[in-house]
Design a protein around this motif. Structure first.
Motif, PDB file in Angstrom:
ATOM      1  N   PHE A 163       0.839  -1.195   0.000  1.00  9.40           N
ATOM      2  CA  PHE A 163       0.000   0.000   0.000  1.00  9.40           C
ATOM      3  C   PHE A 163       0.877   1.249   0.000  1.00  9.40           C
ATOM      4  CE2 PHE A 163       0.874  -1.064   4.388  1.00  9.40           C
ATOM      5  CZ  PHE A 163       1.121   0.158   5.004  1.00  9.40           C
ATOM      6  N   ARG A 164       0.295   2.323  -0.453  1.00  8.21           N
ATOM      7  CA  ARG A 164       0.949   3.627  -0.360  1.00  8.21           C
ATOM      8  C   ARG A 164       0.683   4.212   1.029  1.00  8.21           C
ATOM      9  NH1 ARG A 164      -0.539   6.884  -5.950  1.00  8.21           N
ATOM     10  NH2 ARG A 164       1.276   6.261  -7.185  1.00  8.21           N
ATOM     11  N   PRO A 165       1.707   4.443   1.823  1.00  8.69           N
ATOM     12  CA  PRO A 165       1.459   5.096   3.117  1.00  8.69           C
ATOM     13  C   PRO A 165       0.827   6.467   2.896  1.00  8.69           C
ATOM     14  CG  PRO A 165       3.689   4.189   3.013  1.00  8.69           C
ATOM     15  CD  PRO A 165       3.122   4.120   1.624  1.00  8.69           C
ATOM     16  N   PRO A 166      -0.294   6.760   3.554  1.00  8.80           N
ATOM     17  CA  PRO A 166      -1.021   8.003   3.275  1.00  8.80           C
ATOM     18  C   PRO A 166      -0.220   9.263   3.557  1.00  8.80           C
ATOM     19  CG  PRO A 166      -1.896   6.875   5.220  1.00  8.80           C
ATOM     20  CD  PRO A 166      -0.962   5.925   4.563  1.00  8.80           C
ATOM     21  N   ALA A 169       4.732  10.463  -0.161  1.00  6.34           N
ATOM     22  CA  ALA A 169       4.513  10.899  -1.540  1.00  6.34           C
ATOM     23  C   ALA A 169       4.046   9.729  -2.397  1.00  6.34           C
ATOM     24  CB  ALA A 169       5.795  11.496  -2.105  1.00  6.34           C
ATOM     25  N   ALA A 170       3.601  10.046  -3.617  1.00 12.93           N
ATOM     26  CA  ALA A 170       2.996   9.039  -4.494  1.00 12.93           C
ATOM     27  C   ALA A 170       4.004   8.061  -5.085  1.00 12.93           C
ATOM     28  CB  ALA A 170       2.243   9.736  -5.628  1.00 12.93           C
ATOM     29  N   ASN A 171       5.295   8.266  -4.818  1.00 15.51           N
ATOM     30  CA  ASN A 171       6.314   7.349  -5.351  1.00 15.51           C
ATOM     31  C   ASN A 171       6.819   6.368  -4.306  1.00 15.51           C
ATOM     32  OD1 ASN A 171       7.592   9.338  -3.856  1.00 15.51           O
ATOM     33  ND2 ASN A 171       9.435   9.362  -5.144  1.00 15.51           N
ATOM     34  N   VAL A 172       6.096   6.230  -3.174  1.00 16.32           N
ATOM     35  CA  VAL A 172       6.505   5.341  -2.091  1.00 16.32           C
ATOM     36  C   VAL A 172       5.488   4.209  -1.955  1.00 16.32           C
ATOM     37  CG1 VAL A 172       6.989   5.145   0.383  1.00 16.32           C
ATOM     38  CG2 VAL A 172       7.647   7.220  -0.867  1.00 16.32           C
ATOM     39  N   LEU A 173       5.982   2.975  -1.831  1.00  9.68           N
ATOM     40  CA  LEU A 173       5.127   1.813  -1.636  1.00  9.68           C
ATOM     41  C   LEU A 173       5.679   0.982  -0.485  1.00  9.68           C
ATOM     42  CD1 LEU A 173       2.617   0.413  -3.107  1.00  9.68           C
ATOM     43  CD2 LEU A 173       4.320  -1.207  -3.988  1.00  9.68           C
ATOM     44  N   HIS A 174       4.793   0.572   0.423  1.00  2.95           N
ATOM     45  CA  HIS A 174       5.172  -0.246   1.577  1.00  2.95           C
ATOM     46  C   HIS A 174       4.600  -1.651   1.390  1.00  2.95           C
ATOM     47  CE1 HIS A 174       6.224  -0.800   5.899  1.00  2.95           C
ATOM     48  NE2 HIS A 174       5.244  -1.680   5.853  1.00  2.95           N
ATOM     49  N   VAL A 175       5.455  -2.651   1.427  1.00  4.01           N
ATOM     50  CA  VAL A 175       5.032  -4.043   1.240  1.00  4.01           C
ATOM     51  C   VAL A 175       4.772  -4.664   2.605  1.00  4.01           C
ATOM     52  CG1 VAL A 175       5.628  -6.290   0.267  1.00  4.01           C
ATOM     53  CG2 VAL A 175       6.402  -4.195  -0.868  1.00  4.01           C
TER      54      VAL A 175
END
Length: 351
Positions: A163-166, A169-175
């Motif tokens: 998910f993208r941590p709220p 920024a929009a270029n970060v993804l957390h698995v």
């Protein structure tokens, strides 16, 4: 030899993109112009936990051997690419510029690997038991898929949870759950050789001498990606309640007996269509994994945030179940709740 991969969707798509970049391949992410500008300026960051390490590592695209760029849908040059990844939510394909790009992709006859939860209609037409079923109601706009040749579309089960941590920024993804992408083969062996090449290259990647989770696994069976349906119907869609959304863990473990009943029923539907039990994931393994899924599903979060449309795998499974004469009251109840919540959002947006 580096391959050039086009991926529609820069959020979840950045996970597969990162694995391909680590393996030395080149990726273009298709997204909104502002997000494309951000990615072209700063790259992407995917946070993933390696086996036996307590904390997530940040993997930055700008330090990887493959090259990453991002673009808006109208600026894509399809002649550059060997493979297209479909990583947007199914309702997003109704956007006009995306639809135009999809028409061009179909005309170019590029092989398409979907990592959506919602299987593209051309893929379902490859399964004899589904080829003639009326399933269009489950899609936001089924006509998006009309031009695609079924043999050029395959499905990759998006099992990894990310998910993208709220607050980021929009270029970060957390698995959150680093499981594998499980892809079915294409109809053409030439395209399957490409898939297996990517599978081997991703498998060989090491980070500071450590294996990196989230692999691409290729299977001969068309039914392996459908194992995700049992998980979605048991957990993800039951996160949507008449009130506030609940976590996947609570949806599954709130009543394990009901959860297993739903899970087993969806597995039985897949077996009726031709799935081998070995293609499926045991309920106990899924229930164990669900213990760590402490957030509502992306579908539940989208509904809570006012989205009038989401991917409707719940409705798809209901339609298939009914046409096979295998109705299930718990699945019908889930679909009814989702329908009600989405209708509330549509009515609210029209005021």
């Amino acid at each position: 030899m580096p391959r050039n991969i086009l991926i529609l969707g820069a959020s979840y798509g950045s996970l597969l993109a990162t694995k391909l970049l680590m393996a030395g391949h080149n990726v273009t992410l298709v997204c909104r112009s502002k997000t494309a500008e951000l990615i072209n300026r700063e790259g992407t960051e995917v946070r993933i936990k390696l086996r036996d390490e307590p904390n997530h590592r940040s993997i930055f695209s700008r330090y990887l051997p493959g090259k990453l760029d991002a673009t808006s849908p109208g600026d894509v040059d399809l002649s550059r690419y060997d493979l297209v990844g479909l990583a947007m939510q199914e309702p997003q394909y109704t956007n006009h510029t995306i639809r135009v790009l999809m028409i061009k992709i179909a005309a170019a006859e590029l092989p398409c690997l979907s990592i959506m939860n919602m299987p593209p209609l051309p893929y379902l037409k490859r399964i004899p038991g589904l080829a003639d079923m009326d399933l269009q109601e489950a899609y936001t706009n089924a006509q998006v898929w009309d031009r695609f040749k079924p043999g050029l579309v395959t499905l990759c089960s998006p099992d990894p949870q990310a998910f993208r941590p709220p607050e980021e920024a929009a270029n970060v993804l957390h698995v959150g759950l680093p499981t594998n992408f499980k892809a079915a083969i294409f109809a053409d062996e030439k395209h399957n050789q490409l898939l297996r090449e990517l599978e081997a290259d991703i498998d060989a990647v090491r980070l500071d001498g450590h294996d990196v989770p989230v692999k691409l696994k290729v299977f001969d069976s068309l039914f392996v990606p459908l194992a995700k349906w049992s998980m979605l119907l048991t957990g993800n869609y039951r996160c949507i309640t008449p009130e506030e959304p609940q976590s996947i863990r609570d949806a599954v473990h709130g009543d394990l007996k009901v959860s297993q009943s739903i899970y087993d029923h969806v597995d039985a539907v897949a077996r009726r269509l031709g799935a081998d039990p070995q293609d499926q994931v045991p309920f106990a393994k899924y229930a164990k994994a669900a213990e760590s899924l402490l957030k509502p599903s992306s579908a539940a979060r989208a509904v809570a945030n006012g989205a009038p449309f989401i991917e409707r795998v719940d409705l798809l499974v209901k339609l298939i179940s009914h046409q096979l004469g295998m109705t299930n009251p718990d699945i019908d109840r889930t679909v009814k709740i989702v329908d009600q919540k989405l209708n509330e959002r549509i009515e609210a947006s029209s005021l």
